[in-house]
Design a protein around this motif. Structure first.
Motif, PDB file in Angstrom:
ATOM      1  N   GLN A 135       0.852  -1.183   0.000  1.00  0.00           N
ATOM      2  CA  GLN A 135       0.000   0.000   0.000  1.00  0.00           C
ATOM      3  C   GLN A 135       0.885   1.229   0.000  1.00  0.00           C
ATOM      4  OE1 GLN A 135      -2.758  -0.141   3.210  1.00  0.00           O
ATOM      5  NE2 GLN A 135      -3.899  -1.845   2.344  1.00  0.00           N
ATOM      6  N   ARG A 136       0.540   2.173  -0.829  1.00  0.00           N
ATOM      7  CA  ARG A 136       1.336   3.392  -0.896  1.00  0.00           C
ATOM      8  C   ARG A 136       0.734   4.434   0.025  1.00  0.00           C
ATOM      9  NH1 ARG A 136      -0.211   5.606  -6.915  1.00  0.00           N
ATOM     10  NH2 ARG A 136      -2.355   6.051  -6.421  1.00  0.00           N
ATOM     11  N   HIS A 137       1.570   5.322   0.481  1.00  0.00           N
ATOM     12  CA  HIS A 137       1.082   6.357   1.385  1.00  0.00           C
ATOM     13  C   HIS A 137       0.424   7.470   0.582  1.00  0.00           C
ATOM     14  CE1 HIS A 137       4.121   9.433   0.422  1.00  0.00           C
ATOM     15  NE2 HIS A 137       4.903   8.401   0.207  1.00  0.00           N
ATOM     16  N   THR A 138      -0.430   8.221   1.223  1.00  0.00           N
ATOM     17  CA  THR A 138      -1.131   9.311   0.541  1.00  0.00           C
ATOM     18  C   THR A 138      -0.789  10.661   1.157  1.00  0.00           C
ATOM     19  OG1 THR A 138      -3.037   8.955   1.978  1.00  0.00           O
ATOM     20  CG2 THR A 138      -3.046   7.845  -0.166  1.00  0.00           C
ATOM     21  N   ALA A 139       0.314  10.720   1.899  1.00  0.00           N
ATOM     22  CA  ALA A 139       0.726  11.993   2.502  1.00  0.00           C
ATOM     23  C   ALA A 139       1.237  12.930   1.423  1.00  0.00           C
ATOM     24  CB  ALA A 139       1.815  11.748   3.541  1.00  0.00           C
ATOM     25  N   PRO A 140       1.055  14.238   1.616  1.00  0.00           N
ATOM     26  CA  PRO A 140       1.514  15.177   0.596  1.00  0.00           C
ATOM     27  C   PRO A 140       3.042  15.220   0.517  1.00  0.00           C
ATOM     28  CG  PRO A 140       0.643  16.357   2.494  1.00  0.00           C
ATOM     29  CD  PRO A 140       0.392  14.914   2.734  1.00  0.00           C
ATOM     30  N   THR A 141       3.566  15.072  -0.692  1.00  0.00           N
ATOM     31  CA  THR A 141       4.995  15.188  -0.953  1.00  0.00           C
ATOM     32  C   THR A 141       5.171  15.982  -2.238  1.00  0.00           C
ATOM     33  OG1 THR A 141       4.989  13.112  -2.171  1.00  0.00           O
ATOM     34  CG2 THR A 141       5.580  12.987   0.158  1.00  0.00           C
ATOM     35  N   ALA A 142       6.406  16.393  -2.500  1.00  0.00           N
ATOM     36  CA  ALA A 142       6.683  17.161  -3.712  1.00  0.00           C
ATOM     37  C   ALA A 142       6.471  16.275  -4.935  1.00  0.00           C
ATOM     38  CB  ALA A 142       8.113  17.670  -3.686  1.00  0.00           C
ATOM     39  N   GLY A 143       5.759  16.787  -5.932  1.00  0.00           N
ATOM     40  CA  GLY A 143       5.503  15.990  -7.118  1.00  0.00           C
ATOM     41  C   GLY A 143       4.819  16.791  -8.205  1.00  0.00           C
ATOM     42  N   VAL A 144       4.593  16.132  -9.336  1.00  0.00           N
ATOM     43  CA  VAL A 144       3.944  16.737 -10.500  1.00  0.00           C
ATOM     44  C   VAL A 144       2.733  15.867 -10.838  1.00  0.00           C
ATOM     45  CG1 VAL A 144       4.219  17.329 -12.931  1.00  0.00           C
ATOM     46  CG2 VAL A 144       6.140  17.596 -11.377  1.00  0.00           C
ATOM     47  N   ILE A 145       1.594  16.502 -11.130  1.00  0.00           N
ATOM     48  CA  ILE A 145       0.388  15.777 -11.499  1.00  0.00           C
ATOM     49  C   ILE A 145       0.095  16.030 -12.977  1.00  0.00           C
ATOM     50  CG2 ILE A 145      -2.094  15.560 -11.149  1.00  0.00           C
ATOM     51  CD1 ILE A 145      -1.670  16.247  -8.244  1.00  0.00           C
ATOM     52  N   VAL A 146      -0.120  14.930 -13.726  1.00  0.00           N
ATOM     53  CA  VAL A 146      -0.465  15.014 -15.141  1.00  0.00           C
ATOM     54  C   VAL A 146      -1.887  14.491 -15.283  1.00  0.00           C
ATOM     55  CG1 VAL A 146       0.123  14.229 -17.454  1.00  0.00           C
ATOM     56  CG2 VAL A 146       1.931  14.643 -15.800  1.00  0.00           C
ATOM     57  N   TRP A 147      -2.741  15.230 -15.994  1.00  0.00           N
ATOM     58  CA  TRP A 147      -4.146  14.881 -16.124  1.00  0.00           C
ATOM     59  C   TRP A 147      -4.471  14.672 -17.593  1.00  0.00           C
ATOM     60  CZ3 TRP A 147      -8.475  17.668 -18.118  1.00  0.00           C
ATOM     61  CH2 TRP A 147      -9.724  17.125 -17.762  1.00  0.00           C
ATOM     62  N   GLY A 148      -5.298  13.685 -17.895  1.00  0.00           N
ATOM     63  CA  GLY A 148      -5.686  13.421 -19.272  1.00  0.00           C
ATOM     64  C   GLY A 148      -7.103  12.895 -19.349  1.00  0.00           C
ATOM     65  N   VAL A 149      -7.724  13.020 -20.559  1.00  0.00           N
ATOM     66  CA  VAL A 149      -9.095  12.603 -20.784  1.00  0.00           C
ATOM     67  C   VAL A 149      -9.139  11.740 -22.034  1.00  0.00           C
ATOM     68  CG1 VAL A 149     -11.424  13.409 -21.321  1.00  0.00           C
ATOM     69  CG2 VAL A 149     -10.043  14.674 -19.720  1.00  0.00           C
ATOM     70  N   ILE A 150      -9.935  10.666 -21.972  1.00  0.00           N
ATOM     71  CA  ILE A 150     -10.161   9.805 -23.128  1.00  0.00           C
ATOM     72  C   ILE A 150     -11.649   9.815 -23.421  1.00  0.00           C
ATOM     73  CG2 ILE A 150     -10.045   7.458 -24.033  1.00  0.00           C
ATOM     74  CD1 ILE A 150      -7.732   6.993 -22.066  1.00  0.00           C
ATOM     75  N   ALA A 151     -12.015  10.133 -24.658  1.00  0.00           N
ATOM     76  CA  ALA A 151     -13.426  10.153 -25.063  1.00  0.00           C
ATOM     77  C   ALA A 151     -13.535   9.592 -26.469  1.00  0.00           C
ATOM     78  CB  ALA A 151     -13.964  11.572 -25.030  1.00  0.00           C
TER      79      ALA A 151
END
Length: 155
Positions: A135-151
């Motif tokens: 199980q991975r932790h969900t605490a806030p850490t430094a990172g980059v979020i990439v978002w995408g959509v498929i339709a």
């Protein structure tokens, strides 16, 4: 001690079949243990020193390989129930209804010190078994979020 030759090499075996089975059994019981940890656990019970390299060589013969564990989010029973209800509600949708639907996803790339060096000894194709998942932790850490959509038929 059995001195049959290892397949593909000219060297005689340094461990017996019984010792090999003991090594594989220990790795199956503790899939996240390193070869050095398995070596430390086996030294008193086997009576003869076995190198960690011999252990790493023995485990593939027992159909175990060193692989990265599946990283999963800790889901509660409520999460599982909601996902199942969502699937049952849309189980008989037509292609036209699915064409009006979009899927979105976001991936987070961690920039902190977690280098995912944890490995597990597991057979090929058995990554979904909970013993091989971390199980991975969900605490806030430094990172980059990439978002995408498929339709369907849309950009």
């Amino acid at each position: 001690m059995s001195f049959t030759r290892r397949p593909g090499s000219g060297r005689p075996r340094q461990t017996s079949r019984r010792e090999d089975c003991h090594i594989v059994k220990n790795a199956r019981v503790q899939p996240t243990a390193s070869s050095a940890a398995i070596q430390a656990q086996l030294a008193p019970s086997l009576g003869t020193p076995v190198s960690s390299r011999t252990i790493r060589r023995c485990l593939p013969e027992g159909h175990l390989g060193s692989r990265r564990p599946l990283r999963v989010l800790p889901l509660t029973s409520t999460h599982r129930r909601f996902r199942l209800e969502w699937c049952h509600a849309r189980g008989n949708w037509t292609a036209a209804e699915w064409n009006q639907f979009i899927f979105s996803d976001e991936s987070r790339f961690n920039l902190s010190s977690d280098d995912n060096r944890v490995r597990v000894w597991r057979p090929r194709g058995e990554c979904l078994i909970p013993a091989f998942a971390l199980q991975r932790h969900t605490a806030p850490t430094a990172g980059v979020i990439v978002w995408g959509v498929i339709a369907y038929n849309t950009r």
